[in-house]
Scaffold this motif. Structure first.
Motif, short mmCIF file in Angstrom:
data_model
loop_
_atom_site.label_atom_id
_atom_site.label_comp_id
_atom_site.label_asym_id
_atom_site.label_seq_id
_atom_site.Cartn_x
_atom_site.Cartn_y
_atom_site.Cartn_z
N PRO A 231 6.26 41.48 20.30
CA PRO A 231 7.16 41.70 19.15
C PRO A 231 8.04 40.49 18.83
CG PRO A 231 7.61 43.31 20.89
CD PRO A 231 6.49 42.46 21.36
N LEU A 232 8.41 39.74 19.86
CA LEU A 232 9.24 38.55 19.64
C LEU A 232 8.44 37.47 18.91
CD1 LEU A 232 11.04 38.43 23.11
CD2 LEU A 232 11.99 39.22 20.93
N GLU A 233 7.16 37.38 19.24
CA GLU A 233 6.29 36.43 18.54
C GLU A 233 6.06 36.88 17.10
OE1 GLU A 233 3.43 34.34 21.74
OE2 GLU A 233 3.29 36.53 21.75
N ARG A 234 5.84 38.19 16.91
CA ARG A 234 5.64 38.72 15.55
C ARG A 234 6.86 38.49 14.67
NH1 ARG A 234 2.95 43.09 18.10
NH2 ARG A 234 4.85 44.32 18.03
N GLN A 235 8.05 38.57 15.28
CA GLN A 235 9.29 38.35 14.53
C GLN A 235 9.56 36.86 14.29
OE1 GLN A 235 12.81 40.55 15.97
NE2 GLN A 235 11.39 41.81 17.14
N GLY A 236 8.74 36.01 14.86
CA GLY A 236 8.92 34.57 14.68
C GLY A 236 10.05 33.99 15.50
N LEU A 237 10.35 34.62 16.66
CA LEU A 237 11.45 34.15 17.50
C LEU A 237 10.98 33.26 18.63
CD1 LEU A 237 13.45 37.52 17.72
CD2 LEU A 237 13.72 35.65 16.07
N ILE A 238 9.71 33.43 19.04
CA ILE A 238 9.10 32.64 20.11
C ILE A 238 7.74 32.16 19.61
CG2 ILE A 238 7.97 32.80 22.37
CD1 ILE A 238 10.13 34.59 23.32
N HIS A 239 7.38 30.93 19.99
CA HIS A 239 6.05 30.46 19.65
C HIS A 239 5.47 29.67 20.82
CE1 HIS A 239 7.13 26.21 18.48
NE2 HIS A 239 8.30 26.77 18.52
#
Length: 143
Positions: A75-83
């Motif tokens: 979910p953090l990747e989907r929200q664009g917070l982690i890549h």
């Protein structure tokens, strides 16, 4: 929080689980305006402190099972917070925060501090220190 209707169990494990749920609920409540759970906040904070970091290193630092961490990262990747900054085709992911992730941590940190203060106000400074020491003792009990 009222304790008049609540009773402690003779089972230490059950008591710790109940306490853990209560503490998690407090942090999640305070972090809600940032749309983060306390678990997500912790992942973001650790990633920021260690970046770039592999999933395995992050799991070891947070003391989370790797598969649990991967599930919480999605979910953090989907929200664009982690890549992931690892070259394409590389098996070892290298995680970093995005600008949005850094912004979210900055915003959430103030709410996390409020949760910390709420718990310390409820327990008192001395009992908070005692709790932290006891939890560390408990953590090292595991084989």
């Amino acid at each position: 929080m009222k304790t008049e209707n609540k009773k402690s169990s003779v089972c230490n494990c059950l008591n710790l689980r109940r306490a853990s749920l209560a503490i998690t609920e407090i942090y999640d409540h305070y972090l809600a305006p940032c749309q983060l759970s306390v678990s997500q906040f912790s992942i973001l904070k650790h990633t920021h402190a260690m970046e770039p970091v592999s999933v395995s290193e992050l799991a070891a630092e947070i003391r989370l099972d790797r598969t649990t961490l991967v599930r919480n990262l999605k979910p953090l990747e989907r929200q664009g917070l982690i890549h992931d900054i690892a070259p394409p085709g590389t098996r070892n992911r290298q995680l970093c925060l995005t600008a949005a992730g850094r912004e979210r941590i900055e915003q959430a940190n103030a709410y996390w501090e409020l949760a910390q203060k709420r718990i310390e106000a409820q327990l008192g400074q001395e009992d908070t220190k005692t709790l932290q020491a006891l939890l560390l003792k408990i953590e090292v009990l595991a084989p």
